[in-house]
Design a protein around this motif. Structure first.
Motif, short mmCIF file in Angstrom:
data_model
loop_
_atom_site.label_atom_id
_atom_site.label_comp_id
_atom_site.label_asym_id
_atom_site.label_seq_id
_atom_site.Cartn_x
_atom_site.Cartn_y
_atom_site.Cartn_z
N SER A 24 0.83 -1.21 0.00
CA SER A 24 0.00 0.00 0.00
C SER A 24 0.86 1.25 0.00
CB SER A 24 -0.91 0.02 1.23
OG SER A 24 -1.83 -1.03 1.19
N TYR A 25 1.88 1.24 0.83
CA TYR A 25 2.80 2.37 0.95
C TYR A 25 3.46 2.67 -0.40
CZ TYR A 25 6.64 5.11 3.06
OH TYR A 25 7.54 6.08 3.40
N LEU A 26 4.00 1.63 -1.03
CA LEU A 26 4.69 1.83 -2.31
C LEU A 26 3.74 2.24 -3.42
CD1 LEU A 26 7.26 -1.12 -2.13
CD2 LEU A 26 7.66 1.32 -1.72
N TYR A 27 2.52 1.68 -3.44
CA TYR A 27 1.55 2.07 -4.47
C TYR A 27 1.15 3.53 -4.34
CZ TYR A 27 0.83 -2.57 -6.45
OH TYR A 27 0.99 -3.76 -7.09
N LEU A 28 0.95 3.99 -3.11
CA LEU A 28 0.56 5.39 -2.94
C LEU A 28 1.71 6.33 -3.25
CD1 LEU A 28 -1.77 7.26 -2.43
CD2 LEU A 28 -1.38 7.03 0.02
N ILE A 29 2.94 5.91 -2.97
CA ILE A 29 4.10 6.70 -3.37
C ILE A 29 4.14 6.81 -4.89
CG2 ILE A 29 6.65 6.71 -3.53
CD1 ILE A 29 6.67 5.50 -0.68
N ALA A 30 4.00 5.68 -5.57
CA ALA A 30 4.05 5.68 -7.04
C ALA A 30 2.91 6.52 -7.63
CB ALA A 30 3.97 4.24 -7.57
N ALA A 31 1.72 6.39 -7.07
CA ALA A 31 0.59 7.18 -7.56
C ALA A 31 0.83 8.66 -7.35
CB ALA A 31 -0.70 6.74 -6.87
N SER A 32 1.35 9.03 -6.20
CA SER A 32 1.60 10.44 -5.89
C SER A 32 2.66 11.03 -6.81
CB SER A 32 2.01 10.61 -4.43
OG SER A 32 0.92 10.32 -3.60
N ARG A 33 3.60 10.22 -7.22
CA ARG A 33 4.65 10.71 -8.12
C ARG A 33 4.11 11.06 -9.50
NH1 ARG A 33 10.15 7.88 -8.08
NH2 ARG A 33 10.84 10.00 -8.40
N THR A 34 2.95 10.51 -9.86
CA THR A 34 2.36 10.87 -11.16
C THR A 34 1.77 12.27 -11.14
OG1 THR A 34 0.09 10.08 -10.71
CG2 THR A 34 1.69 8.44 -11.56
N ALA A 35 1.42 12.77 -9.96
CA ALA A 35 0.73 14.06 -9.78
C ALA A 35 -0.61 14.10 -10.50
CB ALA A 35 1.63 15.23 -10.22
N ASN A 36 -1.13 12.94 -10.86
CA ASN A 36 -2.42 12.83 -11.54
C ASN A 36 -3.50 12.58 -10.48
OD1 ASN A 36 -4.76 11.82 -12.83
ND2 ASN A 36 -3.56 11.03 -14.54
N PRO A 37 -4.36 13.56 -10.24
CA PRO A 37 -5.38 13.41 -9.18
C PRO A 37 -6.27 12.18 -9.35
CG PRO A 37 -5.30 15.68 -9.93
CD PRO A 37 -4.43 14.88 -10.87
N GLN A 38 -6.60 11.81 -10.61
CA GLN A 38 -7.45 10.64 -10.81
C GLN A 38 -6.75 9.36 -10.36
OE1 GLN A 38 -8.47 11.30 -15.02
NE2 GLN A 38 -10.61 11.21 -14.36
N VAL A 39 -5.49 9.23 -10.71
CA VAL A 39 -4.71 8.06 -10.32
C VAL A 39 -4.57 8.02 -8.80
CG1 VAL A 39 -2.41 6.99 -10.43
CG2 VAL A 39 -3.45 7.93 -12.51
N ILE A 40 -4.23 9.15 -8.22
CA ILE A 40 -4.03 9.22 -6.77
C ILE A 40 -5.32 8.89 -6.03
CG2 ILE A 40 -3.48 10.74 -4.83
CD1 ILE A 40 -1.60 12.24 -6.84
N ALA A 41 -6.44 9.46 -6.47
CA ALA A 41 -7.72 9.21 -5.81
C ALA A 41 -8.08 7.72 -5.85
CB ALA A 41 -8.83 10.04 -6.45
N HIS A 42 -7.87 7.10 -7.00
CA HIS A 42 -8.20 5.68 -7.15
C HIS A 42 -7.29 4.82 -6.26
CE1 HIS A 42 -9.56 1.99 -9.01
NE2 HIS A 42 -8.30 1.68 -9.24
N VAL A 43 -5.99 5.04 -6.34
CA VAL A 43 -5.05 4.24 -5.56
C VAL A 43 -5.24 4.49 -4.06
CG1 VAL A 43 -2.59 3.87 -5.05
CG2 VAL A 43 -3.37 4.02 -7.43
#
Length: 165
Positions: A24-43
């Motif tokens: 979970s930690y690594l997925y949210l780090i990866a999602a946050s690095r995209t700076a894409n709100p849709q990706v971050i919200a989903h993850v």
């Protein structure tokens, strides 16, 4: 047989606690690095769900089975390696609720950005940094606990053994 069954459950719970938590930690780090709100919200939504329904119960199972295993082994809670691991576990656990709250806040901030078709606000970075460093502390503690469980020694006993042995 009871001891071995509980030890098996204790180890499986540790794998779930550590594995799902780290995933979970690594997925949210990866999602946050995209700076894409849709990706971050989903993850972030999935991370909050996994941490609430899998990682947290695994932590509860750890405490229960650990306590019973200590009693069945005839050890006291004040046995140095047991007490040290328990203190670290409680410290890591004290980070857990704030981490869940921060994850939920990250999710809400990303959802808000999606709904308004805007970029993530400046506040996202600050909340993310808090969450990130709490994770570093928490997982550092978990690594130490696993070391203690495997060696049945406190970190300072192990260091002493390595330096003098």
């Amino acid at each position: 047989m009871l001891y071995l069954s509980l030890k098996y459950i204790h180890i499986i719970a540790a794998i779930f606690l550590f594995g799902f938590g780290m995933g979970s930690y690594l997925y949210l780090i990866a999602a946050s690095r995209t700076a894409n709100p849709q990706v971050i919200a989903h993850v972030a939504r999935m991370v909050v769900q996994f941490d609430t329904w899998i990682t947290t119960p695994a932590g509860v199972i750890q405490i229960i089975t650990g306590f019973v295993l200590v009693k069945l082994a005839g050890l006291g809670l004040t046995t140095e390696w047991v007490l040290t691991s328990l203190i670290i576990f409680l410290c890591v656990g004290a980070l857990w609720l704030p981490v869940l709250v921060l994850q939920k806040r990250l999710q809400q901030m990303a959802l808000s950005a999606v709904e308004t078709c805007s970029a993530l606000g400046d506040g996202y970075r600050g909340v993310y940094r808090q969450w990130f460093w709490m994770g570093v502390l928490g997982f550092s503690g978990m690594f130490v606990i696993v070391l203690i469980m495997v060696t049945k020694m406190t970190p300072w006993q192990l260091i002493g053994l390595l330096l003098c042995g």
